[in-house]
Design an enzyme around this catalytic site. Structure first.
Site, PDB file in Angstrom:
ATOM      1  N   HIS A  29       0.844  -1.192   0.000  1.00  0.00           N
ATOM      2  CA  HIS A  29       0.000   0.000   0.000  1.00  0.00           C
ATOM      3  C   HIS A  29       0.881   1.244   0.000  1.00  0.00           C
ATOM      4  O   HIS A  29       2.056   1.186   0.348  1.00  0.00           O
ATOM      5  CB  HIS A  29      -0.850   0.082   1.276  1.00  0.00           C
ATOM      6  CG  HIS A  29      -1.585  -1.149   1.644  1.00  0.00           C
ATOM      7  ND1 HIS A  29      -2.964  -1.244   1.578  1.00  0.00           N
ATOM      8  CD2 HIS A  29      -1.163  -2.355   2.147  1.00  0.00           C
ATOM      9  CE1 HIS A  29      -3.354  -2.440   2.004  1.00  0.00           C
ATOM     10  NE2 HIS A  29      -2.276  -3.125   2.358  1.00  0.00           N
ATOM     11  N   TYR A  30       0.291   2.397  -0.304  1.00  0.00           N
ATOM     12  CA  TYR A  30       0.860   3.644   0.177  1.00  0.00           C
ATOM     13  C   TYR A  30      -0.079   4.204   1.237  1.00  0.00           C
ATOM     14  O   TYR A  30      -1.270   3.885   1.278  1.00  0.00           O
ATOM     15  CB  TYR A  30       1.159   4.644  -0.938  1.00  0.00           C
ATOM     16  CG  TYR A  30       0.007   5.226  -1.737  1.00  0.00           C
ATOM     17  CD1 TYR A  30      -1.212   5.622  -1.172  1.00  0.00           C
ATOM     18  CD2 TYR A  30       0.169   5.444  -3.105  1.00  0.00           C
ATOM     19  CE1 TYR A  30      -2.226   6.190  -1.923  1.00  0.00           C
ATOM     20  CE2 TYR A  30      -0.845   6.008  -3.880  1.00  0.00           C
ATOM     21  CZ  TYR A  30      -2.028   6.382  -3.276  1.00  0.00           C
ATOM     22  OH  TYR A  30      -3.035   6.942  -4.017  1.00  0.00           O
ATOM     23  N   THR A  31       0.476   5.066   2.117  1.00  0.00           N
ATOM     24  CA  THR A  31      -0.324   5.559   3.240  1.00  0.00           C
ATOM     25  C   THR A  31      -1.374   6.561   2.788  1.00  0.00           C
ATOM     26  O   THR A  31      -2.454   6.649   3.393  1.00  0.00           O
ATOM     27  CB  THR A  31       0.581   6.208   4.298  1.00  0.00           C
ATOM     28  OG1 THR A  31       1.380   7.226   3.679  1.00  0.00           O
ATOM     29  CG2 THR A  31       1.481   5.162   4.950  1.00  0.00           C
ATOM     30  N   GLU A  94       2.601  -0.810   4.524  1.00  0.00           N
ATOM     31  CA  GLU A  94       2.229   0.557   4.162  1.00  0.00           C
ATOM     32  C   GLU A  94       3.505   1.351   3.891  1.00  0.00           C
ATOM     33  O   GLU A  94       4.402   1.408   4.738  1.00  0.00           O
ATOM     34  CB  GLU A  94       1.436   1.222   5.285  1.00  0.00           C
ATOM     35  CG  GLU A  94       0.025   0.697   5.459  1.00  0.00           C
ATOM     36  CD  GLU A  94      -0.983   1.384   4.533  1.00  0.00           C
ATOM     37  OE1 GLU A  94      -0.564   2.234   3.715  1.00  0.00           O
ATOM     38  OE2 GLU A  94      -2.178   1.054   4.650  1.00  0.00           O
ATOM     39  N   HIS A 136      -2.481  -2.821  -3.387  1.00  0.00           N
ATOM     40  CA  HIS A 136      -3.830  -2.653  -2.879  1.00  0.00           C
ATOM     41  C   HIS A 136      -4.831  -2.459  -4.020  1.00  0.00           C
ATOM     42  O   HIS A 136      -5.956  -2.949  -3.976  1.00  0.00           O
ATOM     43  CB  HIS A 136      -3.868  -1.466  -1.920  1.00  0.00           C
ATOM     44  CG  HIS A 136      -5.029  -1.481  -0.984  1.00  0.00           C
ATOM     45  ND1 HIS A 136      -5.304  -0.442  -0.128  1.00  0.00           N
ATOM     46  CD2 HIS A 136      -6.009  -2.406  -0.757  1.00  0.00           C
ATOM     47  CE1 HIS A 136      -6.378  -0.729   0.583  1.00  0.00           C
ATOM     48  NE2 HIS A 136      -6.831  -1.911   0.220  1.00  0.00           N
TER      49      HIS A 136
END
Length: 256
Positions: A29-31, A94, A136
């Site tokens: 994911h990225y945050t 993340e 994601h």
């Protein structure tokens, strides 16, 4: 325990994995928040009910929030290869980045180096097959766009993390068959219907054709779909063979 240096920060947002426990998937994911601290606060906020096993800052620092043997709440409503309870079988990483909403940018070298080292360790520890390393957006294309088209999937594949087949020029005069392309998306692992094909194509392009993420089924996307489909097949076959061998050994008594 992770061999890389990690900073411990407890998140209360986790639960038990079903028995028998199975961990065979890695979700990146990225945050999507303005700062690393804001992301950590949210992932550790009991009212938010979201979490991840690890967070990686832009300077490469690694935070461990949830024990690997626990279910973190990172995948949400999602699907891959027809499976929907992905939190139960996955590890979530993340990566600190503002995301498309707050000024999406490239991932720094220090950060990518830590991503690579952490992923390699987790994949080795749990024998996660390449076709089960996903973003994601791969598992939730109608809701998510992370880690996005600037994430260096090719670099990870060169390190043995995930899959990135070489791209070939599209032949002239290739006919586009939407039904076949839908089948290719499903064969790769995307849970897609005729109604959800466009967001699934955008997710596919963000991952495998990063220069163009418009969701159109053009010739280049059709070719790329077939390349990725063919590259995923051996990983899936090998994983199935390994699972069969493991099951067979478990059901047999020692030879005498």
């Amino acid at each position: 325990m992770i061999q890389l240096q990690a900073i411990e920060r407890f998140s209360p947002n986790h639960g038990p994995r079903p028995e028998p426990a199975r961990i065979d998937m890695l979700v990146i994911h990225y945050t999507g928040m303005t700062t690393a601290e804001a992301a950590l606060e949210r992932l550790c906020d009991p009212d938010a009910r979201v979490s991840a096993h690890y967070v990686i800052e832009e300077n490469g620092a690694i935070w461990r929030l949830v024990p690997e043997n626990r279910r973190a709440f990172h995948a949400g409503v999602s699907c891959w290869e027809g499976e929907r309870d992905l939190n139960a079988v996955s590890l979530g990483i993340e990566i600190v980045n503002p995301g498309h909403e707050w000024g999406y940018r490239s991932f720094p070298e220090a950060q990518m180096s830590s991503v690579e080292r952490l992923c390699r360790e987790l994949i080795g520890r749990y024998s996660i097959p390449p076709h089960r390393v996903v973003g994601h957006s791969d598992i939730a294309p109608e809701r998510k766009s992370d880690p996005g088209e600037l994430f260096d999937w090719a670099r990870l594949a060169r390190a043995g993390i995930g899959i990135w087949p070489p791209a070939n020029p599209a032949p002239r005069g290739l006919a586009i068959n939407p039904a076949e392309s839908l089948d290719d998306l499903s064969s790769i692992g995307y849970c897609v219907t005729a109604e959800s094909q466009t967001p699934a194509l955008v997710a596919f392009q963000r991952r495998f054709r990063q220069s163009c993420c418009d969701g159109r089924l053009d010739v280049e996307t059709v070719i790329r779909l077939s390349e990725v489909r063919d590259a995923f097949a051996p990983s899936r076959t090998a994983a199935g063979r390994a699972a069969h061998t493991s099951s067979f050994k478990a059901s047999c008594s020692p030879c005498k």
